[in-house]
Motif scaffolding. Structure first.
Motif, short mmCIF file in Angstrom:
data_model
loop_
_atom_site.label_atom_id
_atom_site.label_comp_id
_atom_site.label_asym_id
_atom_site.label_seq_id
_atom_site.Cartn_x
_atom_site.Cartn_y
_atom_site.Cartn_z
N GLY A 16 0.81 -1.22 0.00
CA GLY A 16 0.00 0.00 0.00
C GLY A 16 0.84 1.26 0.00
O GLY A 16 0.41 2.29 -0.49
N GLY A 17 2.04 1.15 0.55
CA GLY A 17 2.94 2.30 0.60
C GLY A 17 2.39 3.42 1.46
O GLY A 17 1.60 3.22 2.37
N MET A 18 2.83 4.60 1.15
CA MET A 18 2.38 5.80 1.84
C MET A 18 1.36 6.50 0.94
O MET A 18 1.52 6.52 -0.28
CB MET A 18 3.55 6.74 2.11
CG MET A 18 4.51 6.23 3.16
SD MET A 18 3.79 6.03 4.80
CE MET A 18 3.79 7.71 5.38
N PRO A 19 0.34 7.07 1.56
CA PRO A 19 -0.65 7.81 0.75
C PRO A 19 0.02 9.01 0.07
O PRO A 19 0.99 9.57 0.60
CB PRO A 19 -1.66 8.30 1.79
CG PRO A 19 -1.43 7.47 3.00
CD PRO A 19 0.00 7.05 2.97
N THR A 20 -0.50 9.38 -1.06
CA THR A 20 0.02 10.55 -1.76
C THR A 20 -0.60 11.82 -1.19
O THR A 20 -1.64 11.77 -0.51
CB THR A 20 -0.31 10.49 -3.26
OG1 THR A 20 -1.75 10.55 -3.42
CG2 THR A 20 0.23 9.21 -3.90
N ILE A 61 -6.81 8.55 8.26
CA ILE A 61 -7.66 9.13 9.32
C ILE A 61 -6.88 9.19 10.63
O ILE A 61 -6.97 10.17 11.37
CB ILE A 61 -8.97 8.32 9.46
CG1 ILE A 61 -9.86 8.55 8.22
CG2 ILE A 61 -9.70 8.69 10.74
CD1 ILE A 61 -11.06 7.62 8.13
N GLN A 62 -6.08 8.17 10.91
CA GLN A 62 -5.25 8.17 12.12
C GLN A 62 -4.25 9.33 12.09
O GLN A 62 -4.04 10.00 13.10
CB GLN A 62 -4.52 6.84 12.29
CG GLN A 62 -3.66 6.78 13.54
CD GLN A 62 -4.45 6.95 14.81
OE1 GLN A 62 -5.45 6.28 15.01
NE2 GLN A 62 -4.02 7.84 15.69
N VAL A 63 -3.65 9.57 10.93
CA VAL A 63 -2.72 10.70 10.79
C VAL A 63 -3.45 12.01 11.07
O VAL A 63 -2.97 12.86 11.82
CB VAL A 63 -2.07 10.71 9.38
CG1 VAL A 63 -1.31 12.02 9.13
CG2 VAL A 63 -1.13 9.51 9.22
N PHE A 64 -4.64 12.17 10.47
CA PHE A 64 -5.43 13.38 10.72
C PHE A 64 -5.79 13.52 12.19
O PHE A 64 -5.78 14.62 12.74
CB PHE A 64 -6.70 13.38 9.86
CG PHE A 64 -6.49 13.75 8.42
CD1 PHE A 64 -5.27 14.18 7.94
CD2 PHE A 64 -7.54 13.67 7.52
CE1 PHE A 64 -5.08 14.53 6.60
CE2 PHE A 64 -7.38 14.03 6.19
CZ PHE A 64 -6.14 14.46 5.73
N SER A 92 2.89 11.02 14.55
CA SER A 92 3.59 9.83 15.05
C SER A 92 3.18 8.59 14.25
O SER A 92 4.01 7.71 14.00
CB SER A 92 3.32 9.63 16.54
OG SER A 92 1.94 9.46 16.78
N SER A 93 1.93 8.51 13.82
CA SER A 93 1.49 7.37 13.00
C SER A 93 2.21 7.37 11.66
O SER A 93 2.59 6.31 11.16
CB SER A 93 -0.02 7.43 12.77
OG SER A 93 -0.70 7.27 13.98
N TYR A 94 2.38 8.52 11.08
CA TYR A 94 3.08 8.66 9.80
C TYR A 94 4.52 8.18 9.96
O TYR A 94 5.01 7.39 9.16
CB TYR A 94 3.03 10.13 9.37
CG TYR A 94 3.51 10.41 7.98
CD1 TYR A 94 2.60 10.57 6.94
CD2 TYR A 94 4.87 10.56 7.69
CE1 TYR A 94 3.04 10.86 5.65
CE2 TYR A 94 5.31 10.84 6.41
CZ TYR A 94 4.39 10.99 5.40
OH TYR A 94 4.82 11.27 4.12
#
Length: 125
Positions: A16-20, A61-64, A92-94
């Motif tokens: 999935g990688g990192m979201p853009t 959503i966790q990052v937000f 921290s999640s990122y």
């Protein structure tokens, strides 16, 4: 080639990688127009509408939430009006996900003999 330890984790973060930035922007615009979302019943529909993998959406959503852009209480996501401007990468999640992706890369590219040596060293410590 996949790691021989695929039974440990059914899903690789590398897949999935990192979201853009565009995915984050799309989610943020959606949340601005839908001030409150009942997560349990709506998450699948939101993922389909935004064309974002469900696991990736949960992570976003966790990052937000980490950054104070949204709050989550009793299964309801609420958008925070006028949140403090912050960079996504300060979450921290990122940061944790980046570390997990790096670890997956390291484990997948290592030879089995190298992995066994690492495990033996870890048990000696």
């Amino acid at each position: 080639m996949r790691s021989p330890f695929t039974f440990i984790k059914k899903r690789y973060l590398l897949d999935g990688g990192m979201p853009t930035r565009q995915q984050y922007a799309k989610l943020f615009k959606f949340l601005e127009t839908h001030q409150q979302i009942e997560l349990r019943s709506s998450l699948t529909q939101v993922a389909q509408r935004l064309k974002i993998d469900g696991h990736l959406l949960i992570f976003m959503i966790q990052v937000f939430s980490d950054l104070g852009f949204v709050t989550i209480s009793a299964g309801h996501l609420q958008v925070v009006t006028q949140p403090k401007h912050q960079t996504l990468s300060t979450s921290s999640s990122y940061q944790h996900r980046l570390q997990e992706i790096d670890l997956e890369k390291e484990l997948i590219i290592r030879e089995q003999s190298q992995l066994m040596q690492l495990i033996r060293q870890a048990y000696k410590s």
